[in-house]
Design an enzyme around this catalytic site. Structure first.
Site, mmCIF file in Angstrom:
data_model
loop_
_atom_site.group_PDB
_atom_site.id
_atom_site.type_symbol
_atom_site.label_atom_id
_atom_site.label_comp_id
_atom_site.label_asym_id
_atom_site.label_seq_id
_atom_site.Cartn_x
_atom_site.Cartn_y
_atom_site.Cartn_z
ATOM 1 N N ASN A 95 0.824 -1.024 0.071
ATOM 2 C CA ASN A 95 0.009 -0.113 -0.163
ATOM 3 C C ASN A 95 0.847 1.317 0.122
ATOM 4 O O ASN A 95 2.003 1.399 0.624
ATOM 5 C CB ASN A 95 -1.002 -0.080 1.195
ATOM 6 C CG ASN A 95 -1.813 -1.000 1.133
ATOM 7 O OD1 ASN A 95 -1.884 -1.827 -0.017
ATOM 8 N ND2 ASN A 95 -2.487 -1.434 2.380
ATOM 9 N N HIS A 121 6.053 -0.595 -2.776
ATOM 10 C CA HIS A 121 5.388 -0.133 -4.056
ATOM 11 C C HIS A 121 5.416 1.589 -3.658
ATOM 12 O O HIS A 121 4.624 2.253 -4.346
ATOM 13 C CB HIS A 121 3.891 -0.446 -4.254
ATOM 14 C CG HIS A 121 3.860 -1.615 -4.464
ATOM 15 N ND1 HIS A 121 2.583 -2.691 -4.810
ATOM 16 C CD2 HIS A 121 4.660 -2.815 -5.130
ATOM 17 C CE1 HIS A 121 3.056 -3.868 -5.377
ATOM 18 N NE2 HIS A 121 4.065 -3.769 -5.673
ATOM 19 N N CYS A 146 13.477 23.238 -11.375
ATOM 20 C CA CYS A 146 14.420 23.146 -12.700
ATOM 21 C C CYS A 146 13.607 22.946 -13.838
ATOM 22 O O CYS A 146 14.183 22.616 -14.977
ATOM 23 C CB CYS A 146 15.321 21.876 -12.075
ATOM 24 S SG CYS A 146 14.294 20.333 -12.300
ATOM 25 N N GLY A 168 -5.401 -8.811 3.305
ATOM 26 C CA GLY A 168 -6.127 -8.016 2.432
ATOM 27 C C GLY A 168 -5.514 -7.879 1.059
ATOM 28 O O GLY A 168 -5.440 -6.709 0.456
ATOM 29 N N VAL A 176 -11.358 -11.282 2.791
ATOM 30 C CA VAL A 176 -12.973 -11.458 2.770
ATOM 31 C C VAL A 176 -13.347 -12.827 1.818
ATOM 32 O O VAL A 176 -14.320 -13.193 1.788
ATOM 33 C CB VAL A 176 -13.666 -10.345 2.362
ATOM 34 C CG1 VAL A 176 -13.604 -9.347 3.731
ATOM 35 C CG2 VAL A 176 -13.111 -9.755 1.392
#
Ligand code: OAD
Length: 248
Positions: free
Chosen positions: A107, A124, A154, A191, A218
């Protein structure tokens, strides 16, 4: 023989944890769902409505920096407006209970850190960080949400410090995560659909190295047949139940 109930499965996990010295929690978008952050691949997930190749991709950014900047500004805004949920807090609590502990996350929403997690590998990147693609200087964009491209002094374009498709993972984060996965007693995969590689190697490395692999989701995933146990349910409910039993 009937399948074990969720409570029986949780008791098995707590038993494993009671003798564990090293614990790793690997997380994906599902852990933040109960905070109100959309996932990627659920039926209401981001990649059902949007094309990853038009947004999470360096060439797409160069071609249409306004659109990509606007999308990431929107995600940064959501992430700053929501709060960590009981799943994030339970993970932060776990860190205090084991000699060796770390989170490995896919995440970019910074919610683990906001919940108090200290030892974390960000595979990530993190949406909070942004940098110039030309001079590489970090830029603080706190509270600055833009619908057009943002430029550095710049002249270079500012991009989020997240991993886009086709890009390498940050090598220090990846190496640290692999070492942790290969040296833990209990490994949680929470998850995540566990389909995006190389991140999805983590539970595999852990299991191959002898860890007890617990999935919290889930739904069943690509990983389920490989995990020792799958606890079916919301991470914001299951993880606090584990912590409660661990404290007794
Ligand atoms: P996905 O959207 O692929 O998967 C989310 C997972 O969370 C699914 O398996 C859901 O069943 C599960 N889930 C949903 N709500 C949950 C809840 N309340 N409790 C527990 N589980 C729940 O997200 P990721 O696996 O994180 O990469 O995706 C991996 C990577 O793909 C992301 O990091 C991103 C994306 O493209 C990059 O941007 C590089």
């Amino acid at each position: 023989m009937s399948n074990p109930s969720l409570i029986e499965q949780i008791d098995t996990v707590v038993e494993k944890l009671s003798i564990a010295k090293s614990v790793v929690v690997f997380t994906g978008a599902g852990v933040s769902k109960e905070s109100g952050v959309p996932t990627f691949r659920d039926k209401d997930g981001l990649w059902q409505k949007l094309k990853p190749e038009e947004l999470a991709n360096f060439n797409a950014f160069l071609k249409n920096p306004d659109r990509v900047t606007e999308w990431y500004s929107h995600r940064r805004k959501i992430m700053n407006e929501v709060q960590p949920n009981p799943g994030h807090y339970a993970i932060a609590e776990m860190e205090k209970l084991f000699e060796k502990f770390c989170v490995i996350t896919q995440n970019v929403d910074n919610l683990h850190q906001r919940a108090g997690t200290k030892k974390i590998f960000e595979l990530h990147g993190n949406l909070e960080r942004n940098y110039c693609i030309k001079c590489k200087k970090l830029r603080d964009l706190k509270g600055h949400y833009s619908s057009t491209a943002i430029k550095c002094e710049c002249g270079g374009l500012i991009r989020p410090d997240v991993v886009w498709f086709g890009e390498f993972l940050p090598q220090d984060q990846y190496a640290g995560a692999v070492a942790a996965a290969e040296n833990c007693d209990v490994f949680f995969s929470v998850g995540t659909s566990a389909v995006v590689y190389p991140a999805a190697n983590m539970p595999i490395y852990a299991r191959q190295s002898g860890a007890f692999v617990v999935e919290v989701n889930v739904d069943y995933t690509e990983l389920s047949h490989y995990a020792n146990i799958t606890l079916l349910g919301k991470s914001g409910e299951i993880l606090p139940m584990i912590i409660k039993k661990l404290r007794v």
